[in-house]
Write a protein that holds these residues in place. Structure first.
Motif, PDB file in Angstrom:
ATOM      1  N   GLN A 115       0.834  -1.200   0.000  1.00 43.70           N
ATOM      2  CA  GLN A 115       0.000   0.000   0.000  1.00 43.70           C
ATOM      3  C   GLN A 115       0.872   1.255   0.000  1.00 43.70           C
ATOM      4  OE1 GLN A 115      -2.912   0.149   3.145  1.00 43.70           O
ATOM      5  NE2 GLN A 115      -3.989   1.860   2.205  1.00 43.70           N
ATOM      6  N   ALA A 116       1.919   1.278   0.800  1.00 41.65           N
ATOM      7  CA  ALA A 116       2.830   2.420   0.833  1.00 41.65           C
ATOM      8  C   ALA A 116       3.516   2.619  -0.515  1.00 41.65           C
ATOM      9  CB  ALA A 116       3.865   2.247   1.933  1.00 41.65           C
ATOM     10  N   ALA A 117       3.912   1.520  -1.136  1.00 41.03           N
ATOM     11  CA  ALA A 117       4.556   1.603  -2.454  1.00 41.03           C
ATOM     12  C   ALA A 117       3.609   2.225  -3.471  1.00 41.03           C
ATOM     13  CB  ALA A 117       5.003   0.213  -2.908  1.00 41.03           C
ATOM     14  N   GLU A 118       2.334   1.858  -3.387  1.00 40.60           N
ATOM     15  CA  GLU A 118       1.336   2.448  -4.287  1.00 40.60           C
ATOM     16  C   GLU A 118       1.276   3.960  -4.073  1.00 40.60           C
ATOM     17  OE1 GLU A 118      -3.456   2.235  -5.194  1.00 40.60           O
ATOM     18  OE2 GLU A 118      -2.560   0.801  -3.807  1.00 40.60           O
ATOM     19  N   GLY A 119       1.297   4.380  -2.828  1.00 38.32           N
ATOM     20  CA  GLY A 119       1.266   5.813  -2.522  1.00 38.32           C
ATOM     21  C   GLY A 119       2.497   6.551  -3.013  1.00 38.32           C
ATOM     22  N   LEU A 120       3.634   5.855  -3.011  1.00 38.76           N
ATOM     23  CA  LEU A 120       4.885   6.457  -3.468  1.00 38.76           C
ATOM     24  C   LEU A 120       5.051   6.373  -4.981  1.00 38.76           C
ATOM     25  CD1 LEU A 120       7.302   5.065  -0.743  1.00 38.76           C
ATOM     26  CD2 LEU A 120       6.652   7.466  -1.084  1.00 38.76           C
ATOM     27  N   GLY A 121       4.256   5.538  -5.619  1.00 41.54           N
ATOM     28  CA  GLY A 121       4.374   5.377  -7.067  1.00 41.54           C
ATOM     29  C   GLY A 121       5.548   4.505  -7.470  1.00 41.54           C
ATOM     30  N   ILE A 122       5.933   3.559  -6.584  1.00 38.84           N
ATOM     31  CA  ILE A 122       7.015   2.635  -6.903  1.00 38.84           C
ATOM     32  C   ILE A 122       6.508   1.211  -6.709  1.00 38.84           C
ATOM     33  CG2 ILE A 122       8.820   4.278  -6.268  1.00 38.84           C
ATOM     34  CD1 ILE A 122       9.161   2.783  -3.620  1.00 38.84           C
ATOM     35  N   SER A 123       7.283   0.252  -7.146  1.00 32.17           N
ATOM     36  CA  SER A 123       6.852  -1.142  -6.995  1.00 32.17           C
ATOM     37  C   SER A 123       7.053  -1.601  -5.551  1.00 32.17           C
ATOM     38  CB  SER A 123       7.635  -2.059  -7.938  1.00 32.17           C
ATOM     39  OG  SER A 123       8.970  -2.202  -7.495  1.00 32.17           O
ATOM     40  N   LYS A 124       6.258  -2.570  -5.153  1.00 32.25           N
ATOM     41  CA  LYS A 124       6.390  -3.076  -3.787  1.00 32.25           C
ATOM     42  C   LYS A 124       7.729  -3.776  -3.610  1.00 32.25           C
ATOM     43  CE  LYS A 124       3.842  -7.336  -4.628  1.00 32.25           C
ATOM     44  NZ  LYS A 124       2.692  -8.140  -4.278  1.00 32.25           N
ATOM     45  N   SER A 125       8.226  -4.445  -4.642  1.00 36.34           N
ATOM     46  CA  SER A 125       9.518  -5.131  -4.521  1.00 36.34           C
ATOM     47  C   SER A 125      10.649  -4.115  -4.317  1.00 36.34           C
ATOM     48  CB  SER A 125       9.796  -6.023  -5.726  1.00 36.34           C
ATOM     49  OG  SER A 125       9.847  -5.277  -6.912  1.00 36.34           O
ATOM     50  N   HIS A 126      10.552  -2.967  -4.972  1.00 37.29           N
ATOM     51  CA  HIS A 126      11.575  -1.933  -4.791  1.00 37.29           C
ATOM     52  C   HIS A 126      11.537  -1.390  -3.363  1.00 37.29           C
ATOM     53  CE1 HIS A 126      14.452   1.125  -5.826  1.00 37.29           C
ATOM     54  NE2 HIS A 126      13.619   2.083  -5.472  1.00 37.29           N
ATOM     55  N   LEU A 127      10.338  -1.143  -2.838  1.00 36.84           N
ATOM     56  CA  LEU A 127      10.234  -0.643  -1.472  1.00 36.84           C
ATOM     57  C   LEU A 127      10.721  -1.692  -0.475  1.00 36.84           C
ATOM     58  CD1 LEU A 127       9.612   1.636   0.429  1.00 36.84           C
ATOM     59  CD2 LEU A 127       7.188   0.987   0.363  1.00 36.84           C
ATOM     60  N   TYR A 128      10.390  -2.971  -0.689  1.00 36.82           N
ATOM     61  CA  TYR A 128      10.911  -4.034   0.180  1.00 36.82           C
ATOM     62  C   TYR A 128      12.438  -4.021   0.178  1.00 36.82           C
ATOM     63  CZ  TYR A 128       6.621  -6.634   1.296  1.00 36.82           C
ATOM     64  OH  TYR A 128       5.398  -7.024   1.802  1.00 36.82           O
ATOM     65  N   ASP A 129      13.042  -3.880  -1.003  1.00 34.42           N
ATOM     66  CA  ASP A 129      14.502  -3.842  -1.099  1.00 34.42           C
ATOM     67  C   ASP A 129      15.071  -2.657  -0.321  1.00 34.42           C
ATOM     68  OD1 ASP A 129      14.578  -6.116  -2.685  1.00 34.42           O
ATOM     69  OD2 ASP A 129      14.746  -5.000  -4.567  1.00 34.42           O
ATOM     70  N   LEU A 130      14.450  -1.483  -0.470  1.00 32.22           N
ATOM     71  CA  LEU A 130      14.912  -0.300   0.254  1.00 32.22           C
ATOM     72  C   LEU A 130      14.824  -0.500   1.765  1.00 32.22           C
ATOM     73  CD1 LEU A 130      13.325   2.555  -1.900  1.00 32.22           C
ATOM     74  CD2 LEU A 130      15.751   1.965  -1.737  1.00 32.22           C
ATOM     75  N   VAL A 131      13.723  -1.081   2.216  1.00 33.54           N
ATOM     76  CA  VAL A 131      13.537  -1.324   3.651  1.00 33.54           C
ATOM     77  C   VAL A 131      14.602  -2.283   4.162  1.00 33.54           C
ATOM     78  CG1 VAL A 131      12.005  -2.370   5.366  1.00 33.54           C
ATOM     79  CG2 VAL A 131      11.067  -0.792   3.666  1.00 33.54           C
ATOM     80  N   LYS A 132      14.830  -3.365   3.452  1.00 35.56           N
ATOM     81  CA  LYS A 132      15.798  -4.370   3.890  1.00 35.56           C
ATOM     82  C   LYS A 132      17.223  -3.819   3.924  1.00 35.56           C
ATOM     83  CE  LYS A 132      12.980  -8.255   2.513  1.00 35.56           C
ATOM     84  NZ  LYS A 132      12.777  -9.340   1.559  1.00 35.56           N
ATOM     85  N   ARG A 133      17.523  -2.845   3.052  1.00 29.17           N
ATOM     86  CA  ARG A 133      18.851  -2.213   3.036  1.00 29.17           C
ATOM     87  C   ARG A 133      18.946  -1.038   4.008  1.00 29.17           C
ATOM     88  NH1 ARG A 133      18.531  -2.089  -2.979  1.00 29.17           N
ATOM     89  NH2 ARG A 133      18.369   0.146  -2.696  1.00 29.17           N
ATOM     90  N   GLY A 134      17.837  -0.704   4.663  1.00 30.77           N
ATOM     91  CA  GLY A 134      17.841   0.431   5.582  1.00 30.77           C
ATOM     92  C   GLY A 134      17.841   1.773   4.876  1.00 30.77           C
TER      93      GLY A 134
END
Length: 69
Positions: free
Chosen positions: A23-42
């Protein structure tokens, strides 16, 4: 193929205190996989909470980021 209309900032402001990564990725206009990657990398541009293998994005952080854009 029809693309979903991204949520507006006013709509995001009505979201619960925390939201899922997709849902957050949708709000940011990016893919969920990209946001997951960003979160995991801090490197996520929003504050997140970790519950084991699950993550939640703090909506106020998402709103703040979008307001400053």
């Amino acid at each position: 193929m029809t693309l979903a209309t991204p949520p507006t900032l006013d709509e995001i402001r009505t979201w619960p205190a925390t939201v899922s990564i997709p849902q957050a990725a949708e709000g940011l206009g990016i893919s969920k996989s990209h946001l997951y990657d960003l979160v995991k990398r801090g490197e996520a541009p929003v504050r997140t909470l970790s519950f084991g293998a699950r993550y939640r994005v703090i909506t106020a952080s998402l709103v703040s980021l979008l307001e400053s854009a």
